[in-house]
Write an enzyme that holds these catalytic residues in place. Structure first.
Site, PDB file in Angstrom:
ATOM      1  N   HIS A  83       1.796  -0.715   0.992  1.00 15.31           N
ATOM      2  CA  HIS A  83       0.514  -0.148   1.380  1.00 15.31           C
ATOM      3  C   HIS A  83       0.617   1.373   1.356  1.00 15.31           C
ATOM      4  O   HIS A  83       1.696   1.946   1.534  1.00 15.31           O
ATOM      5  CB  HIS A  83       0.128  -0.588   2.798  1.00 15.31           C
ATOM      6  CG  HIS A  83      -0.193  -2.039   2.914  1.00 15.31           C
ATOM      7  ND1 HIS A  83      -1.014  -2.537   3.895  1.00 15.31           N
ATOM      8  CD2 HIS A  83       0.193  -3.116   2.175  1.00 15.31           C
ATOM      9  CE1 HIS A  83      -1.134  -3.848   3.772  1.00 15.31           C
ATOM     10  NE2 HIS A  83      -0.386  -4.225   2.730  1.00 15.31           N
ATOM     11  N   LYS A  84      -0.507   2.015   1.185  1.00 15.92           N
ATOM     12  CA  LYS A  84      -0.565   3.472   1.271  1.00 15.92           C
ATOM     13  C   LYS A  84      -0.255   3.893   2.711  1.00 15.92           C
ATOM     14  O   LYS A  84      -0.796   3.328   3.670  1.00 15.92           O
ATOM     15  CB  LYS A  84      -1.955   3.968   0.861  1.00 15.92           C
ATOM     16  CG  LYS A  84      -2.120   5.468   0.899  1.00 15.92           C
ATOM     17  CD  LYS A  84      -3.529   5.870   0.467  1.00 15.92           C
ATOM     18  CE  LYS A  84      -3.746   7.365   0.632  1.00 15.92           C
ATOM     19  NZ  LYS A  84      -5.111   7.782   0.228  1.00 15.92           N
TER      20      LYS A  84
END
Length: 210
Positions: A83-84
């Site tokens: 995930h970012k």
């Protein structure tokens, strides 16, 4: 006879839980060498279920060498799990669309660790987890329930969460020689004729083989 047939799905007749893994792979981004086996009482055909977050649009590969032994529940986490992490939230809003696709990460904003690569003659124990992009060297041993977050050097034994090196299986000069000899690349007949030297650590015999 010069060894078993690597194209045989069930090399141990009457014991179907062990299978030569390459014969069960359907995903073109999973590459497995000859004689590598997966041991699972539920059937070796279930292996790909343990390769998680392996989305084709990402393009990362799981590459496993020859003569590896892989136990049940070995899990490979691929780059699609990332995930970012640079925003206030790590939630992947964009995957649910309906207006949230505007939060799509830009190129390079999602962590990407590259292909996961397992060398030749690697033994991976029960319930091991291997994280994205990890490279495991030839001849390594990964102890049961280890969580491998970093590269593992050739002929190392690692264990724990996160996995740490316990020791080298051989002195570095021997390791270098074994990598240079690369017996796993020999034809089956040559391996069969020299099994005694391989399993009994007769380095001088292996060095003198033409």
């Amino acid at each position: 006879m010069f060894g078993p047939d690597p194209d045989n799905k069930e090399p141990m007749q009457g014991f179907p839980q062990v299978g030569y893994l390459k014969n069960f792979i359907k995903n073109e981004n999973i590459i497995v060498g000859d004689y590598t086996y997966y041991d699972d009482p539920d059937g070796p055909e279930n292996f790909e279920k343990n390769v998680l977050y392996h989305f084709p649009f990402i393009g990362d590969k799981l590459i496993i060498g020859k003569f590896c032994a892989i136990a049940k529940n070995v899990t490979f986490i691929m780059n699609g799990a990332n995930h970012k992490t640079t925003g206030f939230s790590t939630y992947p809003f964009q995957i649910f669309a309906n207006g949230w696709e505007t939060a799509m990460p830009k190129e390079g904003e999602l962590p990407y660790k590259g292909d996961t690569e397992i060398g030749h003659d690697v033994w991976i124990g029960y319930d091991v987890t291997i994280m994205p992009g990890v490279k495991i060297g030839h001849g390594a041993i990964i102890a049961s329930k280890a969580v491998v977050t970093k590269d593992v050097s050739a002929y190392s034994i690692v264990a724990g969460n996160p996995a740490k090196a316990i020791k080298k299986r051989f002195e570095q000069v021997v390791i270098n020689e074994l990598i240079d000899i690369a017996w796993w690349e020999w034809p089956a007949e040559k391996i069969t004729n020299n099994l005694k030297a391989i399993v009994e650590c007769d380095l001088s015999a292996l060095q003198n083989i033409k």
